[in-house]
Design an enzyme around this catalytic site. Structure first.
Site, PDB file in Angstrom:
ATOM      1  CE  LYS A  77      -6.942  -6.707  -0.179  1.00  0.00           C
ATOM      2  NZ  LYS A  77      -6.446  -6.844  -1.566  1.00  0.00           N
ATOM      3  CB  SER A 152      -6.617  -3.224  -2.586  1.00  0.00           C
ATOM      4  OG  SER A 152      -6.599  -4.542  -3.044  1.00  0.00           O
ATOM      5  CB  SER A 176      -4.261  -5.530  -4.951  1.00  0.00           C
ATOM      6  OG  SER A 176      -4.983  -4.552  -5.672  1.00  0.00           O
TER       7      SER A 176
END
Lengths: 463, 64
Positions: A77, A152, A176
């Site tokens: 990420k 996210s 997330s």
């Protein structure tokens, strides 16, 4: 090449029946075919991937694999620092940021011999999304690209579901990891707070942030967590405990496993869609048939957990980004601007009351789980919504099923529980006691292997 | 907590926070005042003055 799970690929690599280079090239081919539509990667690293794959192949041919992650294509990420590789947090504020050192989780995965496929799309600073006004477009759901991935860890969810990677790093402050896992039909675990080092990962809310694995299956997540877990003195919240074998309970069955269902969360406090309810009901029946002992659990209303977690998150986030919010607010995307503004409306006393409530709620969960092994509830309220239909102030739209387990710090996992009438994935959430991730994996793995849901991939995949 | 957030009150809070917002942003922020007030009420359960914070998780053998 069909898409293997991480565990399958590891076995084939160890048997020298699958080359890491061949596996990586297949993932690169899928990336080339689909990333334009899915925006899963903000920065593919094709040359690095092939270099990693060749090194892995040479090492494996000489000495065998170091472990199950050796030669496995994965992604990070883009809030995870990578030495020499841009780490933008999907923000204009860090558009030119190139870290000097790897985050601890990145370094551990590299040391385990993984193949870095690239940096994955995220919501800006792991905050709300989707955003269409930041450095790169948001990720889209591989099951239907008009639909949201959740976030996210949006890119990680999309990349795993579409087979561009076999596993990836997500982070979870209020859901997330579990949200994208739920909406993208994959497995994702938010481990116990403190189990995986946060060093080198941009903060969202310090006392809620957790780093964790996302992959096609619970077994794959267990293999990845084995590498990630462990004390790191660079993270002041890092737990200093022995790391158990997270795969030890896989395949042990569910006879006698005690499962509590927090039924009121998803039936009364915030009723889920009929298909999600059906998936949970079917799962409960599955667990009973497998010999688990299932009972109902009552906690404070979901809204209480959401309030405590949200107030803590708003305040800690506003503190972390205070300087930029004061001087460069207009350089954030609009969605994050709105979230940061909330910090002005929450007082120090509000924050303390939320943290006092946090202790009360955590004690409730501890007491409720005294004679249980795991609890179970929804991970998401329904199938993935359309990407342009996310509420402007989503934090106030409906209470989160995932934030209770950031509030408590307990490990929580989302797994696929079927497919809804739109063909989009359904999900459920399995929560364990602190540092008992092995039990969470045991239950999740038994469910996945006892159902057929892991056999279906998005139709958009050019396998 | 007041039922409405006056312009003066909002300006004071934003000034204290060091934030500079447009009039449109301020108007947007005012729309969630009621929801935020409800959230704050939910964490104000009846508790004594000695009720502790969750400083750390402090997992004990009892948790496992």
């Amino acid at each position: 090449m069909s898409i293997p799970t991480l565990a399958e690929a590891a076995a084939l690599i160890a048997a020298k029946k699958l080359s890491p280079v061949e596996l990586t090239q297949a993932c690169l081919d899928r990336m080339s075919a689909m990333n334009g539509a899915l925006n899963a990667f903000i920065l593919p690293t094709e040359e690095r991937a092939l270099s990693d794959a060749r090194k892995a192949e040479a090492a494996i041919m000489k000495n065998g694999p170091m472990g199950p992650l050796h030669g496995i294509p994965m992604g990070l990420k883009d809030i995870v620092d990578t030495a020499g590789i841009p780490t933008t947090c999907q923000s204009k504020l860090l558009a030119d940021n190139i870290p000097d050192t790897d985050a601890t989780c990145a370094a551990k995965l590299a040391a385990a011999g993984t193949v870095l496929m690239g940096k994955l799309t995220t919501h800006e600073f792991a905050d709300g999304g989707p955003s269409f006004d930041v450095v790169a477009p948001p990720a889209r759901n591989p099951w239907n690209t008009d639909h949201f991935t959740a976030g996210s860890s949006s890119g990680t969810g999309a990349a795993v579901a579409s087979g561009m990677i076999l596993c990836g790093i997500g982070t979870d402050t209020g859901g997330s990891i579990r949200g994208p896992a739920a909406l993208c039909g994959i497995a994702g675990i938010k481990p116990t707070y403190g189990l995986v080092s946060r060093a080198g990962v941009a903060p969202a809310a310090f006392s809620l942030d957790t780093i964790g694995p996302m992959a096609w299956t619970a077994e794959d997540c267990a293999l990845m967590l084995q590498v990630l877990a462990g004390h790191d003195p660079k993270d002041p919240a890092s737990a200093d405990r022995p790391v158990p074998d997270y795969s030890a309970l896989l395949g042990k069955g569910l006879k006698g496993v005690r499962i509590g269902v927090i039924r009121h969360f998803h039936e009364e406090d915030s009723p889920v869609s009929a298909p999600v309810q059906g998936g949970i009901d079917n799962a409960v029946a599955f667990f009973r048939d497998a010999g688990a002992v299932v009972s109902d659990v009552t906690l404070s209303p979901l809204q209480d957990w959401h309030a405590a977690g949200s107030l803590i998150s708003m305040t800690e986030r506003a503190a972390a980004y205070e300087e930029w919010a004061r001087t460069r607010l207009d350089e954030f995307g609009e969605r994050v601007q709105r979230r940061l503004m909330l910090g002005a409306l929450v007082s120090g006393v509000d924050y303390v009351q939320a943290v006092r409530r946090r202790r009360e709620l955590r004690d409730e969960l501890r007491n409720a789980m005294r004679n249980l092994d795991v609890v179970l509830t929804a991970a998401a309220p329904g199938e993935a919504p359309k990407i342009d239909a996310i509420a402007r102030w989503d934090v106030f739209a409906s209470p989160s099923f995932t934030i209770p387990f950031n509030v408590s710090g307990y490990p929580a996992m989302s797994v696929c529980s079927g497919f809804g009438p739109s063909g989009l994935p359904l999900s459920l959430q399995i929560v364990g006691k602190p540092f008992q991730e092995a039990t969470v994996f045991q239950v999740a793995d038994a469910f996945e292997k006892g159902t057929a849901f892991r056999g279906k991939r998005p139709a958009t995949i050019a396998a | 907590m007041p039922a409405t957030l006056t312009d003066d009150a909002l300006d004071y809070l934003l000034d204290s926070a060091g934030l500079t917002l447009t009039e449109a942003q301020k108007a947007d922020l005012k729309t969630i005042h009621e929801s935020l007030t409800a959230m704050k009420a939910r964490v104000r359960q009846k508790r004594g003055h000695m009720a502790e914070l969750a400083h750390s998780f402090g997992f004990t053998a009892e948790d496992l």
